[in-house]
Design an enzyme around this catalytic site. Structure first.
Site, PDB file in Angstrom:
ATOM      1  N   HIS A  15      40.570  50.481  40.729  1.00  8.08           N
ATOM      2  CA  HIS A  15      40.806  51.893  40.871  1.00  8.08           C
ATOM      3  C   HIS A  15      41.821  52.652  40.372  1.00  8.08           C
ATOM      4  O   HIS A  15      42.682  52.041  40.468  1.00  8.08           O
ATOM      5  CB  HIS A  15      40.812  51.904  42.575  1.00  8.08           C
ATOM      6  CG  HIS A  15      42.019  51.529  42.753  1.00  8.08           C
ATOM      7  ND1 HIS A  15      43.135  52.194  43.009  1.00  8.08           N
ATOM      8  CD2 HIS A  15      42.506  50.424  43.870  1.00  8.08           C
ATOM      9  CE1 HIS A  15      44.009  52.120  43.731  1.00  8.08           C
ATOM     10  NE2 HIS A  15      43.950  50.804  44.300  1.00  8.08           N
TER      11      HIS A  15
ATOM     12  N   HIS B 113      41.897  46.527  23.547  1.00 13.23           N
ATOM     13  CA  HIS B 113      40.522  45.229  23.745  1.00 13.23           C
ATOM     14  C   HIS B 113      41.177  44.755  24.997  1.00 13.23           C
ATOM     15  O   HIS B 113      42.717  44.659  25.379  1.00 13.23           O
ATOM     16  CB  HIS B 113      40.368  44.774  23.122  1.00 13.23           C
ATOM     17  CG  HIS B 113      39.662  43.508  22.845  1.00 13.23           C
ATOM     18  ND1 HIS B 113      39.686  42.422  22.044  1.00 13.23           N
ATOM     19  CD2 HIS B 113      38.998  43.141  24.258  1.00 13.23           C
ATOM     20  CE1 HIS B 113      38.804  41.451  22.916  1.00 13.23           C
ATOM     21  NE2 HIS B 113      38.618  41.853  23.723  1.00 13.23           N
TER      22      HIS B 113
END
Ligand SMILES: CC(C)(COP(=O)(O)OP(=O)(O)OC[C@H]1O[C@@H](n2cnc3c(N)ncnc32)[C@H](O)[C@@H]1OP(=O)(O)O)[C@@H](O)C(=O)NCCC(=O)NCCS
Length: 206
Positions: free
Chosen positions: A135, A144
């Site tokens: 979150h 990446h």
């Protein structure tokens, strides 16, 4: 018939093609600088290079860049936007993406990845298989997050950084631009731009 062009016919490209099929694309064409020497990438044809893709853009319902190198992927992504390509993002059906998370254009979220509530993923990112982004995390463009890496809540990752396979990042950590987090690293303090860090706790080696 929905047709997708993928720029970059390597191993990552194959995973992106497979993901595209899983979410309903019908026809997949690769474009790669190895064409015409190579004419196939596993199950899919390679039909041209960058220049030919630009000429053929009108034929496709979507285009995506599938190149592992963050810098090159970002350059090609920007070049295609400039050419008016319809860049798309792909989320594997087994990935869990909160309805309150954002995934930028040209990004891929691969099998079994999790992106939690209020997380924000930039453009042209790879959230690789089984990676988790918890979150309130903010992932900038061309990042990446490698397979099985875990980012806790409210982690920030700067543009073109790489979080290596199986790495873990503690909550509220800030990772700068073009950072390389080594495979399996445990990041417990902020990382400045351009550093390569490895180990537990992660320390800079370059
Ligand atoms: C961190 C990394 C980028 C360093 O690469 P490099 O700059 O070529 O570094 P080297 O291989 O020369 O290693 C330098 C030192 O760091 C150590 N090291 C390298 N990677 C390490 C890692 N992940 N964890 C612990 N130590 C590591 C090496 O053992 C070496 O130690 P030494 O000097 O005591 O011999 C690379 O090893 C790495 O982990 N890449 C991530 C790979 C990945 O996630 N792939 C997923 C693809 S989807």
């Amino acid at each position: 018939m929905k047709c997708l062009a993928i720029l970059g016919a390597g191993g990552h490209g194959k995973v992106v093609a497979d993901t595209a099929l899983a979410v309903g694309w019908d026809v997949i064409h690769f474009y790669d600088s190895s064409w015409p020497v190579r004419e196939k990438n596993s199950h899919w044809p390679i039909v041209g290079d960058d220049q030919l893709l630009i000429k053929n853009l009108y034929q496709y319902d979507g285009v995506i860049v599938a190149i592992g190198d963050n810098q090159v992927r970002w350059q090609k992504h920007l070049m295609l936007i400039e050419q008016g390509a319809k860049l798309v993002s792909l989320v594997h059906p087994s990935a869990q993406v909160s309805i309150y998370a954002k995934v930028g254009i040209g990004s891929v979220v691969l099998a079994n990845a999790v992106i939690n509530v209020d997380a924000d993923i930039g453009d042209a990112c790879i959230i690789n298989v089984g990676a988790t982004v918890d979150h309130d995390s903010h992932i900038a463009s061309a990042v990446h997050i490698c397979p099985g890496a875990n980012l806790s809540g409210a982690v920030c990752v700067g543009e073109k950084s790489w979080v290596g396979i199986g790495a873990s990042v503690k909550q509220d950590i800030k990772i700068g631009l073009e950072v390389m987090i080594g495979a399996g690293a445990v990041v417990v303090s902020d990382v400045s731009d351009g550093l390569v860090v490895v180990g537990n706790p992660a320390k800079s080696i370059h």
